[in-house]
Design a protein around this motif. Structure first.
Motif, mmCIF file in Angstrom:
data_model
loop_
_atom_site.group_PDB
_atom_site.id
_atom_site.type_symbol
_atom_site.label_atom_id
_atom_site.label_comp_id
_atom_site.label_asym_id
_atom_site.label_seq_id
_atom_site.Cartn_x
_atom_site.Cartn_y
_atom_site.Cartn_z
ATOM 1 N N SER A 186 0.818 -1.207 0.000
ATOM 2 C CA SER A 186 0.000 0.000 0.000
ATOM 3 C C SER A 186 0.845 1.248 0.000
ATOM 4 O O SER A 186 1.821 1.362 0.754
ATOM 5 N N GLU A 187 0.451 2.192 -0.823
ATOM 6 C CA GLU A 187 1.059 3.503 -0.739
ATOM 7 C C GLU A 187 0.681 4.166 0.586
ATOM 8 O O GLU A 187 -0.388 3.907 1.143
ATOM 9 N N ALA A 188 1.593 4.981 1.095
ATOM 10 C CA ALA A 188 1.355 5.762 2.319
ATOM 11 C C ALA A 188 2.217 7.007 2.184
ATOM 12 O O ALA A 188 3.305 7.099 2.740
ATOM 13 N N SER A 189 1.729 7.964 1.419
ATOM 14 C CA SER A 189 2.561 9.074 0.976
ATOM 15 C C SER A 189 2.849 10.095 2.059
ATOM 16 O O SER A 189 3.852 10.796 1.998
ATOM 17 N N TRP A 190 1.949 10.174 3.056
ATOM 18 C CA TRP A 190 2.098 11.223 4.045
ATOM 19 C C TRP A 190 1.498 10.789 5.372
ATOM 20 O O TRP A 190 0.866 9.736 5.471
ATOM 21 N N THR A 191 1.719 11.591 6.400
ATOM 22 C CA THR A 191 1.079 11.364 7.685
ATOM 23 C C THR A 191 -0.361 11.864 7.625
ATOM 24 O O THR A 191 -0.738 12.621 6.728
ATOM 25 N N ASP A 192 -1.154 11.435 8.560
ATOM 26 C CA ASP A 192 -2.571 11.754 8.546
ATOM 27 C C ASP A 192 -2.825 13.172 9.049
ATOM 28 O O ASP A 192 -2.249 13.601 10.044
ATOM 29 N N ALA A 193 -3.679 13.912 8.358
ATOM 30 C CA ALA A 193 -4.057 15.268 8.761
ATOM 31 C C ALA A 193 -5.368 15.625 8.091
ATOM 32 O O ALA A 193 -5.651 15.179 6.965
ATOM 33 N N ALA A 194 -6.155 16.436 8.758
ATOM 34 C CA ALA A 194 -7.487 16.780 8.254
ATOM 35 C C ALA A 194 -7.446 17.580 6.966
ATOM 36 O O ALA A 194 -8.404 17.567 6.190
ATOM 37 N N ASP A 195 -6.350 18.291 6.728
ATOM 38 C CA ASP A 195 -6.302 19.163 5.562
ATOM 39 C C ASP A 195 -5.643 18.504 4.345
ATOM 40 O O ASP A 195 -5.357 19.176 3.359
ATOM 41 N N ARG A 196 -5.391 17.190 4.391
ATOM 42 C CA ARG A 196 -4.834 16.528 3.209
ATOM 43 C C ARG A 196 -5.864 16.567 2.071
ATOM 44 O O ARG A 196 -7.060 16.339 2.301
ATOM 45 N N PRO A 197 -5.438 16.831 0.841
ATOM 46 C CA PRO A 197 -6.402 16.878 -0.268
ATOM 47 C C PRO A 197 -7.008 15.501 -0.521
ATOM 48 O O PRO A 197 -6.284 14.490 -0.496
ATOM 49 N N PRO A 198 -8.298 15.424 -0.770
ATOM 50 C CA PRO A 198 -8.932 14.122 -1.029
ATOM 51 C C PRO A 198 -8.606 13.616 -2.433
ATOM 52 O O PRO A 198 -8.260 14.385 -3.328
ATOM 53 N N GLY A 199 -8.714 12.319 -2.594
ATOM 54 C CA GLY A 199 -8.582 11.729 -3.921
ATOM 55 C C GLY A 199 -7.194 11.790 -4.497
ATOM 56 O O GLY A 199 -7.031 11.876 -5.713
ATOM 57 N N VAL A 200 -6.173 11.714 -3.632
ATOM 58 C CA VAL A 200 -4.793 11.763 -4.135
ATOM 59 C C VAL A 200 -3.980 10.597 -3.579
ATOM 60 O O VAL A 200 -3.473 9.762 -4.316
ATOM 61 N N HIS A 201 -3.827 10.544 -2.242
ATOM 62 C CA HIS A 201 -2.969 9.540 -1.614
ATOM 63 C C HIS A 201 -3.571 9.056 -0.307
ATOM 64 O O HIS A 201 -4.526 9.641 0.228
ATOM 65 N N LEU A 202 -2.951 8.001 0.239
ATOM 66 C CA LEU A 202 -3.289 7.480 1.556
ATOM 67 C C LEU A 202 -2.251 7.936 2.578
ATOM 68 O O LEU A 202 -1.073 8.083 2.249
ATOM 69 N N SER A 203 -2.693 8.109 3.798
ATOM 70 C CA SER A 203 -1.777 8.327 4.913
ATOM 71 C C SER A 203 -1.382 6.974 5.506
ATOM 72 O O SER A 203 -1.960 5.928 5.173
ATOM 73 N N GLY A 204 -0.409 6.997 6.415
ATOM 74 C CA GLY A 204 -0.068 5.769 7.108
ATOM 75 C C GLY A 204 -1.256 5.212 7.862
ATOM 76 O O GLY A 204 -1.509 3.995 7.862
ATOM 77 N N LYS A 205 -1.996 6.074 8.516
ATOM 78 C CA LYS A 205 -3.185 5.653 9.256
ATOM 79 C C LYS A 205 -4.200 5.002 8.332
ATOM 80 O O LYS A 205 -4.767 3.940 8.650
ATOM 81 N N GLN A 206 -4.455 5.606 7.194
ATOM 82 C CA GLN A 206 -5.445 5.062 6.264
ATOM 83 C C GLN A 206 -4.995 3.724 5.681
ATOM 84 O O GLN A 206 -5.818 2.825 5.482
ATOM 85 N N ALA A 207 -3.707 3.586 5.428
ATOM 86 C CA ALA A 207 -3.194 2.297 4.949
ATOM 87 C C ALA A 207 -3.382 1.229 6.015
ATOM 88 O O ALA A 207 -3.767 0.083 5.721
ATOM 89 N N GLY A 208 -3.112 1.582 7.273
ATOM 90 C CA GLY A 208 -3.319 0.632 8.362
ATOM 91 C C GLY A 208 -4.771 0.247 8.531
ATOM 92 O O GLY A 208 -5.102 -0.927 8.758
ATOM 93 N N GLU A 209 -5.659 1.226 8.417
ATOM 94 C CA GLU A 209 -7.092 0.942 8.493
ATOM 95 C C GLU A 209 -7.529 0.001 7.383
ATOM 96 O O GLU A 209 -8.328 -0.925 7.603
ATOM 97 N N LEU A 210 -7.022 0.241 6.172
ATOM 98 C CA LEU A 210 -7.364 -0.622 5.047
ATOM 99 C C LEU A 210 -6.931 -2.056 5.315
ATOM 100 O O LEU A 210 -7.693 -3.006 5.079
ATOM 101 N N ALA A 211 -5.714 -2.236 5.811
ATOM 102 C CA ALA A 211 -5.215 -3.582 6.099
ATOM 103 C C ALA A 211 -6.062 -4.262 7.168
ATOM 104 O O ALA A 211 -6.424 -5.450 7.045
ATOM 105 N N ARG A 212 -6.394 -3.533 8.219
ATOM 106 C CA ARG A 212 -7.195 -4.118 9.302
ATOM 107 C C ARG A 212 -8.598 -4.469 8.829
ATOM 108 O O ARG A 212 -9.090 -5.576 9.089
ATOM 109 N N GLU A 213 -9.247 -3.537 8.160
ATOM 110 C CA GLU A 213 -10.634 -3.756 7.754
ATOM 111 C C GLU A 213 -10.769 -4.824 6.664
ATOM 112 O O GLU A 213 -11.801 -5.490 6.559
#
Length: 255
Positions: A186-213
């Motif tokens: 999984s890509e994990a281009s950046w750390t998680d933050a509310a102001d990240r632009p949507p529809g571009v990349h995953l954060s580390g948190k989002q990659a982890g959530e994807l793996a768990r779910e």
């Protein structure tokens, strides 16, 4: 299946770190997945580039395809290959418009673009959603959420499954690709933050959530941008999924 990391830097190459590039091997078949900036150099450290049996590009941003131009030069002009013994055309899978995009990258100037044709080197095959076969691999292909047409992959062989997000923001397609995967790359281009632009990349948190779910067994994090703290990305992912690790250039994983 054996996965080799040619490069794992996100968006641009980093210091001594190539952009996206991977090899996947089974039954003697070598599939290249992405060939971003710097990856051809890494490929030559790993094996003879003429041993590639096929190349797949998830999308057409330079950090995933820039070194196709260099591969073209190698396959056309290597001095130890007489012109009457050129290698067979390399099957190259990519989104609609791949042949034109790569011709634009290779053409020396605008005036010669109309005469630039790479079909002597590549057998261009359009990548579309659905199931396809490349060599011994069965692939499920799904469009993901990125500013340009981009695909994620689920690759199966011998009862094992590798899921690859490509470049994407969170989207419904990822759940199907990653479901019960033996390995989620999984890509994990950046750390998680509310102001990240949507529809571009995953954060580390989002990659982890994807793996768990998705109940993946192992999470390999890649495509971390050079300006991003890799250890912070890993820490975020591990809070969601303990079996997460950062890939390293040159690493080999047996699936």
């Amino acid at each position: 299946m054996r996965l080799t990391i040619l490069g794992c830097s996100g968006s641009i190459p980093g210091p001594n770190r190539a952009a996206s590039g991977y090899l996947l091997e089974a039954e003697g078949f070598v599939l290249g997945i992405e060939l971003g900036n710097g990856t051809l150099a890494q490929l030559q450290l790993t094996r003879d580039p003429f041993e590639l049996d096929a190349l797949l590009l998830s999308h057409l941003h330079p950090d995933h395809c820039a070194d196709v131009s260099a591969l073209t030069v190698l396959r056309r002009y290597h001095p130890e290959l007489p012109y009457d013994r050129r290698p067979a055309k390399l099957p190259l899978y990519g989104p609609a418009g791949t042949a034109a995009r790569l011709a634009n990258a290779y053409a020396p100037n605008a005036a010669e673009l109309a005469e630039t044709d790479l079909s002597d080197v590549y057998d261009f095959r359009e990548l579309t959603e659905g199931t396809t076969h490349i060599g011994p691999f069965e692939l499920d292909v799904a469009q993901v959420d990125h500013p340009t047409p981009a695909f994620g992959l689920r690759i199966r062989h011998g009862g094992r499954a590798l899921a690859y997000t490509g470049d994407t923001g969170p989207c419904a397609a990822l759940a199907g690709l990653a479901a019960d995967a033996d390995v989620l790359l999984s890509e994990a281009s950046w750390t998680d933050a509310a102001d990240r632009p949507p529809g571009v990349h995953l954060s580390g948190k989002q990659a982890g959530e994807l793996a768990r779910e998705s109940r993946a067994r192992r999470l390999l994090l890649t495509h971390v941008a050079p300006w991003t703290d890799r250890e912070a990305v890993l820490a975020e992912a591990r809070l969601e999924f303990s079996a997460a690790e950062l890939v390293e250039q040159g690493a080999v994983y047996d699936l």
